[in-house]
Motif scaffolding. Sequence first.
Motif, PDB file in Angstrom:
ATOM      1  N   LEU A 149       0.841  -1.200   0.000  1.00 35.19           N
ATOM      2  CA  LEU A 149       0.000   0.000   0.000  1.00 35.19           C
ATOM      3  C   LEU A 149       0.872   1.245   0.000  1.00 35.19           C
ATOM      4  O   LEU A 149       1.777   1.377   0.843  1.00 35.19           O
ATOM      5  N   PRO A 150       0.619   2.166  -0.938  1.00 32.68           N
ATOM      6  CA  PRO A 150       1.490   3.337  -1.032  1.00 32.68           C
ATOM      7  C   PRO A 150       1.258   4.350   0.082  1.00 32.68           C
ATOM      8  O   PRO A 150       0.126   4.724   0.373  1.00 32.68           O
ATOM      9  N   VAL A 151       2.373   4.797   0.666  1.00 30.26           N
ATOM     10  CA  VAL A 151       2.330   5.832   1.706  1.00 30.26           C
ATOM     11  C   VAL A 151       2.735   7.183   1.119  1.00 30.26           C
ATOM     12  O   VAL A 151       2.294   8.224   1.601  1.00 30.26           O
ATOM     13  N   ASP A 152       3.574   7.159   0.097  1.00 28.77           N
ATOM     14  CA  ASP A 152       3.956   8.404  -0.571  1.00 28.77           C
ATOM     15  C   ASP A 152       2.637   9.134  -0.879  1.00 28.77           C
ATOM     16  O   ASP A 152       1.699   8.524  -1.420  1.00 28.77           O
ATOM     17  N   SER A 153       2.545  10.416  -0.517  1.00 29.08           N
ATOM     18  CA  SER A 153       1.234  11.089  -0.526  1.00 29.08           C
ATOM     19  C   SER A 153       0.586  11.066  -1.913  1.00 29.08           C
ATOM     20  O   SER A 153      -0.630  10.873  -2.024  1.00 29.08           O
ATOM     21  N   GLU A 154       1.411  11.217  -2.975  1.00 25.86           N
ATOM     22  CA  GLU A 154       0.862  11.249  -4.335  1.00 25.86           C
ATOM     23  C   GLU A 154       0.279   9.892  -4.717  1.00 25.86           C
ATOM     24  O   GLU A 154      -0.789   9.803  -5.312  1.00 25.86           O
ATOM     25  N   HIS A 155       1.013   8.846  -4.388  1.00 26.21           N
ATOM     26  CA  HIS A 155       0.589   7.493  -4.781  1.00 26.21           C
ATOM     27  C   HIS A 155      -0.579   7.049  -3.934  1.00 26.21           C
ATOM     28  O   HIS A 155      -1.470   6.336  -4.398  1.00 26.21           O
ATOM     29  N   ASN A 156      -0.570   7.498  -2.690  1.00 31.24           N
ATOM     30  CA  ASN A 156      -1.713   7.199  -1.841  1.00 31.24           C
ATOM     31  C   ASN A 156      -2.950   7.909  -2.385  1.00 31.24           C
ATOM     32  O   ASN A 156      -4.044   7.340  -2.415  1.00 31.24           O
ATOM     33  N   ALA A 157      -2.760   9.136  -2.864  1.00 35.84           N
ATOM     34  CA  ALA A 157      -3.886   9.891  -3.453  1.00 35.84           C
ATOM     35  C   ALA A 157      -4.411   9.164  -4.693  1.00 35.84           C
ATOM     36  O   ALA A 157      -5.623   8.995  -4.854  1.00 35.84           O
ATOM     37  N   ILE A 158      -3.504   8.724  -5.557  1.00 35.97           N
ATOM     38  CA  ILE A 158      -3.911   8.021  -6.782  1.00 35.97           C
ATOM     39  C   ILE A 158      -4.634   6.724  -6.411  1.00 35.97           C
ATOM     40  O   ILE A 158      -5.689   6.403  -6.971  1.00 35.97           O
ATOM     41  N   PHE A 159      -4.078   6.021  -5.429  1.00 36.92           N
ATOM     42  CA  PHE A 159      -4.708   4.781  -4.945  1.00 36.92           C
ATOM     43  C   PHE A 159      -6.148   5.071  -4.517  1.00 36.92           C
ATOM     44  O   PHE A 159      -7.070   4.303  -4.834  1.00 36.92           O
ATOM     45  N   GLN A 160      -6.342   6.194  -3.823  1.00 39.70           N
ATOM     46  CA  GLN A 160      -7.692   6.533  -3.349  1.00 39.70           C
ATOM     47  C   GLN A 160      -8.626   6.902  -4.507  1.00 39.70           C
ATOM     48  O   GLN A 160      -9.836   6.741  -4.400  1.00 39.70           O
ATOM     49  N   CYS A 161      -8.052   7.438  -5.598  1.00 37.69           N
ATOM     50  CA  CYS A 161      -8.888   7.891  -6.730  1.00 37.69           C
ATOM     51  C   CYS A 161      -9.124   6.804  -7.779  1.00 37.69           C
ATOM     52  O   CYS A 161      -9.936   6.995  -8.680  1.00 37.69           O
ATOM     53  N   LEU A 162      -8.393   5.701  -7.702  1.00 37.61           N
ATOM     54  CA  LEU A 162      -8.571   4.616  -8.681  1.00 37.61           C
ATOM     55  C   LEU A 162      -9.729   3.716  -8.251  1.00 37.61           C
ATOM     56  O   LEU A 162     -10.035   3.624  -7.061  1.00 37.61           O
ATOM     57  N   PRO A 163     -10.357   3.021  -9.205  1.00 39.05           N
ATOM     58  CA  PRO A 163     -11.371   2.053  -8.810  1.00 39.05           C
ATOM     59  C   PRO A 163     -10.716   0.925  -8.007  1.00 39.05           C
ATOM     60  O   PRO A 163      -9.583   0.535  -8.315  1.00 39.05           O
ATOM     61  N   GLN A 164     -11.422   0.405  -6.990  1.00 38.14           N
ATOM     62  CA  GLN A 164     -10.804  -0.635  -6.142  1.00 38.14           C
ATOM     63  C   GLN A 164     -10.430  -1.895  -6.919  1.00 38.14           C
ATOM     64  O   GLN A 164      -9.426  -2.535  -6.614  1.00 38.14           O
ATOM     65  N   GLN A 165     -11.242  -2.206  -7.958  1.00 38.34           N
ATOM     66  CA  GLN A 165     -10.934  -3.424  -8.730  1.00 38.34           C
ATOM     67  C   GLN A 165      -9.622  -3.296  -9.499  1.00 38.34           C
ATOM     68  O   GLN A 165      -9.098  -4.271 -10.006  1.00 38.34           O
ATOM     69  N   TYR A 166      -9.091  -2.074  -9.605  1.00 36.42           N
ATOM     70  CA  TYR A 166      -7.861  -1.834 -10.375  1.00 36.42           C
ATOM     71  C   TYR A 166      -6.748  -2.786  -9.940  1.00 36.42           C
ATOM     72  O   TYR A 166      -5.912  -3.200 -10.720  1.00 36.42           O
ATOM     73  N   PHE A 167      -6.752  -3.107  -8.639  1.00 38.84           N
ATOM     74  CA  PHE A 167      -5.626  -3.871  -8.095  1.00 38.84           C
ATOM     75  C   PHE A 167      -5.871  -5.371  -8.108  1.00 38.84           C
ATOM     76  O   PHE A 167      -4.950  -6.147  -7.954  1.00 38.84           O
ATOM     77  N   SER A 168      -7.145  -5.764  -8.286  1.00 38.80           N
ATOM     78  CA  SER A 168      -7.400  -7.203  -8.189  1.00 38.80           C
ATOM     79  C   SER A 168      -7.016  -7.931  -9.478  1.00 38.80           C
ATOM     80  O   SER A 168      -6.702  -9.106  -9.455  1.00 38.80           O
ATOM     81  N   HIS A 169      -7.040  -7.241 -10.598  1.00 35.64           N
ATOM     82  CA  HIS A 169      -6.502  -7.924 -11.792  1.00 35.64           C
ATOM     83  C   HIS A 169      -5.438  -7.035 -12.431  1.00 35.64           C
ATOM     84  O   HIS A 169      -5.666  -6.200 -13.275  1.00 35.64           O
ATOM     85  N   ARG A 170      -4.244  -7.249 -11.957  1.00 37.04           N
ATOM     86  CA  ARG A 170      -3.100  -6.491 -12.424  1.00 37.04           C
ATOM     87  C   ARG A 170      -2.767  -6.868 -13.871  1.00 37.04           C
ATOM     88  O   ARG A 170      -2.503  -8.019 -14.170  1.00 37.04           O
TER      89      ARG A 170
END
Length: 402
Positions: A149-170
Motif C-alpha cells: 500500500l502506497p504511503v507516498d502522498s501522491e501514490h496514496n492519493a492516486i490509490f484513493q482515486c482509482l477504482p478498487q478493482q484496479y488492483f485485483s486484476h493487475r
Amino acid sequence: MKQSVAILGATGSIGQSTLKILADHPDKYHLYAISGFHRIAELVDICLQFQPEVVALPQGYVGLFKDIAAQKGLKQLPELLLDEAGLVAIASASEVDVVMAAIVGAAGLSSTLAAVKAGKRVLLANKEALVMAGEIMLAEAEKSGALVLPVDSEHNAIFQCLPQQYFSHRQHNKQPQLGVSRLLLTASGGPFLNFSLAQMQQVTPAQACKHPNWSMGQKISVDSATLMNKGLELIEACHLFAISEHFVTVVIHPQSIIHSMVQYIDGSTLAQMGNPDMCTPIAHALAWPERISTQVKMLDLFDVQKLDFCPPDLEKFPALKLARQSMREGGTAPSILNAANEIAVAAFLQEKIGFLDIANLVDAVLQQSQFESADDLNVVLAADQCARDNAAHWIRQYGVQA
Ligand code: NDP
Ligand code: MG
C-alpha cells in the motif's frame, strides 16, 4: 484483534508520523518492532513510550543503546537484532502483520523485499526500493499475497482515486485500465520553483532542506528541491499502477493541497485533497479499506482560496527528465539513476558539489552506463554498486575536495 506493527526507520520523519498514529489508536495497533540507524537516544525514547519487543540497530551502537536505556530508566530491554540481518528478521517475523518500510534509500531494499516475500501488509514509504527493484518486488508480492500500500502522498492519493478493482486484476500491458486515461502526479515544485538557474547555482544545503510545505528527512528534501523526488515518484507510479510513463503527467501545484489526480475516459478528473501532513496517507494505508482518525487539521477551502498549476520547467529541473528517460529505458536504468542520485545528494549535503551538479552527475553516470534487464536482484545490486563507484569517481574529478 490488534494488528502487530513493525516500523523500519522508526527514528525518521515517516517513522515518527507513524508512531503518532499508533499512539492515537492503542486499541487497534501494537508496536512489535522498530529499527533505527544512528539516532539512538530517539530509539530509546520510542522504547520508553511503546515497549516494543524487538529493536534492530547497527552492531556498533548496541553499547550506546544499553547505556542510554539505563540512563533513561528503560526497565525491560527489548530483544536486540543487528544490522541488515536484523532488519530482514523483523520485516519477516511471524509475529508481524504490518510493516512500515520507512528506511531512506537503497539501504531499505532488502528489508522491504523481505516483508513483501513474507506476505505482509507493506506500507511503502521507501520509494527507492521500488525504483530499484519494482519488477522483482511486485512479482514477489503476487506470489506471496503481500498487500503493498502506497504511503507516498501522491501514490496514496492516486490509490484513493482509482477504482478498487484496479488492483485485483493487475494487467501487464502497461495501459490504463477500467476507464482510467491518465495519472496526474502533483509536485509542489520545492523551495527553488521561482529561482533562476544562476540563483540555483548558489543554493546551500540548508536552503535545499527547507521545504515550503512538508517537513521531511534531508535526502527527500533535497530530492524535492531538484525534482528528482518527482522523477523517482514517476517511476514508483509506473510500477505500483502497472502503467507506462507515457500516461503519467507531472503537474506543478505549489500549495500541495491536491496530492494527485486520476483522469477517466468520460472526462472526469478525481483528486484527493488535504492539508500536507503525512499522517493522512499513513493512516489511510494502515487502516485501508477502513478509515481511522488522525490529528491532521481538516482542510478549509475558504482559507486556501486558490489552487495554482503549471507544467514543470525541465531546463531548470533536468532530474525529472532524466528519471523519465530512465523509466522509458527500463531494466537497470532506474536503479543506476537512483544510486547516482544518492551519492550526489550526500556529496551536496557535505558541500563537495553544488546543487546543479546533482543532476549533472546523475546524467554523466547514466551516459556511461550500460543497461541490463532488472529481473534478477544480483544484477540490480551490481548496477547499483557500479553507479555508486562511477558517481564517487565523478566527485573526485569535479567536486571540491575537503
Ligand atoms: P529520514 O531521513 O527522516 O529517516 C530515515 C530513516 O531511515 C531513519 O529511521 C534512519 O535512522 C534510517 N536509516 C538511514 N540510513 C539507514 C541505513 N543505512 N540502514 C538502516 N536504516 C537507515 O527519512 P524520511 O522519513 O523523510 O523518509 C523515509 C523514506 O520515506 C524515504 O524513502 C522517503 O523518500 C520516503 N518518503 C518520505 C516522506 C516524508 O514526508 N518524509 C514522504 C514520502 C516518502 P536514523 O535516523 O536513526 O539514522
Ligand atoms: Mg511524495
